[in-house]
Motif scaffolding. Structure first.
Motif, PDB file in Angstrom:
ATOM      1  N   LEU A 293       0.826  -1.213   0.000  1.00 43.72           N
ATOM      2  CA  LEU A 293       0.000   0.000   0.000  1.00 43.72           C
ATOM      3  C   LEU A 293       0.859   1.262   0.000  1.00 43.72           C
ATOM      4  O   LEU A 293       0.423   2.313  -0.475  1.00 43.72           O
ATOM      5  N   ARG A 294       2.113   1.136   0.528  1.00 43.68           N
ATOM      6  CA  ARG A 294       2.991   2.314   0.560  1.00 43.68           C
ATOM      7  C   ARG A 294       3.404   2.721  -0.857  1.00 43.68           C
ATOM      8  O   ARG A 294       3.517   3.900  -1.158  1.00 43.68           O
ATOM      9  N   LEU A 295       3.607   1.732  -1.697  1.00 43.15           N
ATOM     10  CA  LEU A 295       3.943   2.038  -3.097  1.00 43.15           C
ATOM     11  C   LEU A 295       2.758   2.726  -3.774  1.00 43.15           C
ATOM     12  O   LEU A 295       2.916   3.738  -4.464  1.00 43.15           O
ATOM     13  N   LYS A 296       1.580   2.192  -3.520  1.00 43.47           N
ATOM     14  CA  LYS A 296       0.370   2.763  -4.119  1.00 43.47           C
ATOM     15  C   LYS A 296       0.162   4.209  -3.653  1.00 43.47           C
ATOM     16  O   LYS A 296      -0.149   5.098  -4.455  1.00 43.47           O
ATOM     17  N   ALA A 297       0.379   4.430  -2.341  1.00 37.27           N
ATOM     18  CA  ALA A 297       0.193   5.774  -1.770  1.00 37.27           C
ATOM     19  C   ALA A 297       1.219   6.754  -2.333  1.00 37.27           C
ATOM     20  O   ALA A 297       0.882   7.896  -2.688  1.00 37.27           O
ATOM     21  N   ALA A 298       2.480   6.301  -2.422  1.00 41.52           N
ATOM     22  CA  ALA A 298       3.544   7.176  -2.938  1.00 41.52           C
ATOM     23  C   ALA A 298       3.283   7.519  -4.407  1.00 41.52           C
ATOM     24  O   ALA A 298       3.513   8.652  -4.840  1.00 41.52           O
ATOM     25  N   ARG A 299       2.797   6.560  -5.133  1.00 41.19           N
ATOM     26  CA  ARG A 299       2.481   6.786  -6.551  1.00 41.19           C
ATOM     27  C   ARG A 299       1.322   7.774  -6.684  1.00 41.19           C
ATOM     28  O   ARG A 299       1.379   8.717  -7.492  1.00 41.19           O
ATOM     29  N   ALA A 300       0.297   7.575  -5.849  1.00 46.96           N
ATOM     30  CA  ALA A 300      -0.870   8.462  -5.894  1.00 46.96           C
ATOM     31  C   ALA A 300      -0.495   9.879  -5.474  1.00 46.96           C
ATOM     32  O   ALA A 300      -1.002  10.859  -6.028  1.00 46.96           O
ATOM     33  N   ALA A 301       0.437   9.970  -4.512  1.00 45.80           N
ATOM     34  CA  ALA A 301       0.869  11.295  -4.038  1.00 45.80           C
ATOM     35  C   ALA A 301       1.555  12.079  -5.151  1.00 45.80           C
ATOM     36  O   ALA A 301       1.527  13.304  -5.159  1.00 45.80           O
ATOM     37  N   MET A 302       2.199  11.370  -6.057  1.00 43.59           N
ATOM     38  CA  MET A 302       2.855  12.046  -7.187  1.00 43.59           C
ATOM     39  C   MET A 302       1.918  12.176  -8.384  1.00 43.59           C
ATOM     40  O   MET A 302       2.344  12.589  -9.466  1.00 43.59           O
ATOM     41  N   ASP A 303       0.654  11.774  -8.176  1.00 42.99           N
ATOM     42  CA  ASP A 303      -0.356  11.826  -9.233  1.00 42.99           C
ATOM     43  C   ASP A 303       0.065  11.016 -10.467  1.00 42.99           C
ATOM     44  O   ASP A 303      -0.120  11.442 -11.613  1.00 42.99           O
ATOM     45  N   LEU A 304       0.648   9.856 -10.171  1.00 46.40           N
ATOM     46  CA  LEU A 304       1.097   8.979 -11.259  1.00 46.40           C
ATOM     47  C   LEU A 304       0.166   7.781 -11.363  1.00 46.40           C
ATOM     48  O   LEU A 304      -0.192   7.181 -10.351  1.00 46.40           O
TER      49      LEU A 304
END
Lengths: 64, 168
Positions: free
Chosen positions: A4-15
Motif C-alpha cells: 500500500l505504501r507504493l500505491k500511496a507514494a504513486r498516488a501522491a505524485m499523481d502517477l
C-alpha cells in the motif's frame, strides 16, 4: 502482502500505474503485480521505482 | 524450374524480407521486463510438460486402438502446436506475451490477421481430406497451426477486453 505504501507514494505524485511503469521501463501489469503483492521485484527494479517516486527503499519496500 | 525450387526461392525471399523488416524496424529498447521473463520460463515448463504428456498418451492410444492413426511427422507437428499453444496462452494470461512498449491491441489484430489467413489457407489446401487410409493426413498439421493462431488471438482479445473493462 499488498504494498500500500507504493500505491500511496504513486498516488501522491499523481502517477498512474501506466505512468510509473513507463518511467521505470516495465509493463503496467508488473507495477500492478507489485502493488497487489503478487510479485517480488528485484533490487534493481526496487531502486528504479524509488528513484522515480523520490523515496528510499525502506520507505517503500521494508516490512517491519 | 520445378515446384520445389520455386517454393525454396519463395521461402528464402519472403523469409529474408520479413527478417530484414524485423531487424531494421525493431525498437532496440523494447524488451520484456523481469516479471515477464520469469512468467515465460514458467510457460515454457508447462509447454514441455504438455508435450511430454501428449507424447506418452499418443502411443498409448495407438496401443489401445491397435493401429497407427497418424504418421510420426504429423504426431510431431501436433505435439509442437500443443506446446506452442500452451506457452502462448499462459504468457497472454500472465501478461508476458507482449513486450513493454508494444501495444497489446496491435499484437491482437496482427494475430487475428494471421489466424484468418492461416485458417483460410488450411481450407484452401484441403484436397484429399483430413483422413486417408484410416490415418490423419498432413492437412491436420495445417489445421493445428491455424487452431493455435485462433486460440492465441481469442485469448489476447478476451484478455485485452477484460483489462480495459477493469481499468474503466
Amino acid at each position: 502482502m499488498k504494498n500500500l505504501r507504493l500505491k500511496a507514494a504513486r498516488a501522491a505524485m499523481d502517477l498512474s500505474q501506466e505512468g510509473l511503469a513507463y518511467r521505470v521501463g516495465v509493463s503496467r501489469q508488473t507495477i500492478n503485480a507489485i502493488e497487489k503483492g503478487d510479485y517480488n521485484p528485484t533490487i534493481n527494479l526496487c531502486i528504479a521505482i524509488c528513484r522515480v517516486l523520490g523515496k528510499t527503499l525502506d520507505e517503500i519496500f521494508w516490512e517491519e | 524450374m520445378t515446384g520445389i525450387e520455386i517454393a525454396v526461392i519463395l521461402f528464402i525471399l519472403v523469409g529474408g524480407f520479413t527478417a530484414l523488416v524485423v531487424v531494421v524496424g525493431r525498437d532496440r529498447s523494447d524488451r520484456y521486463d523481469e516479471r515477464q521473463i520469469i512468467e515465460q520460463g514458467r510457460g515454457f515448463r508447462y509447454a514441455m510438460l504438455t508435450m511430454i504428456i501428449y507424447n506418452l498418451l499418443e502411443p498409448f492410444c495407438e496401443l489401445i486402438i491397435g493401429r497407427k492413426f497418424m504418421d510420426a511427422n504429423i504426431a510431431l507437428w501436433l505435439s509442437a502446436c500443443l506446446g506452442i499453444g500452451v506457452f502462448a496462452v499462459y504468457c497472454v494470461i500472465k501478461d508476458a506475451y507482449v513486450t513493454v512498449k508494444t501495444s497489446p491491441w496491435v499484437q491482437t489484430w496482427v494475430m487475428g490477421l494471421l489466424a484468418f489467413t492461416y485458417t483460410a489457407s488450411a481450407f484452401l489446401k484441403l484436397d484429399g481430406g483430413l483422413m486417408e487410409d484410416g490415418k490423419l493426413t498432413v492437412n491436420c498439421a495445417n489445421f493445428a497451426i491455424a487452431a493455435d493462431f485462433v486460440v492465441i488471438f481469442l485469448t489476447l482479445l478476451i484478455k485485452n477486453l477484460r483489462d480495459r473493462r477493469r481499468r474503466e
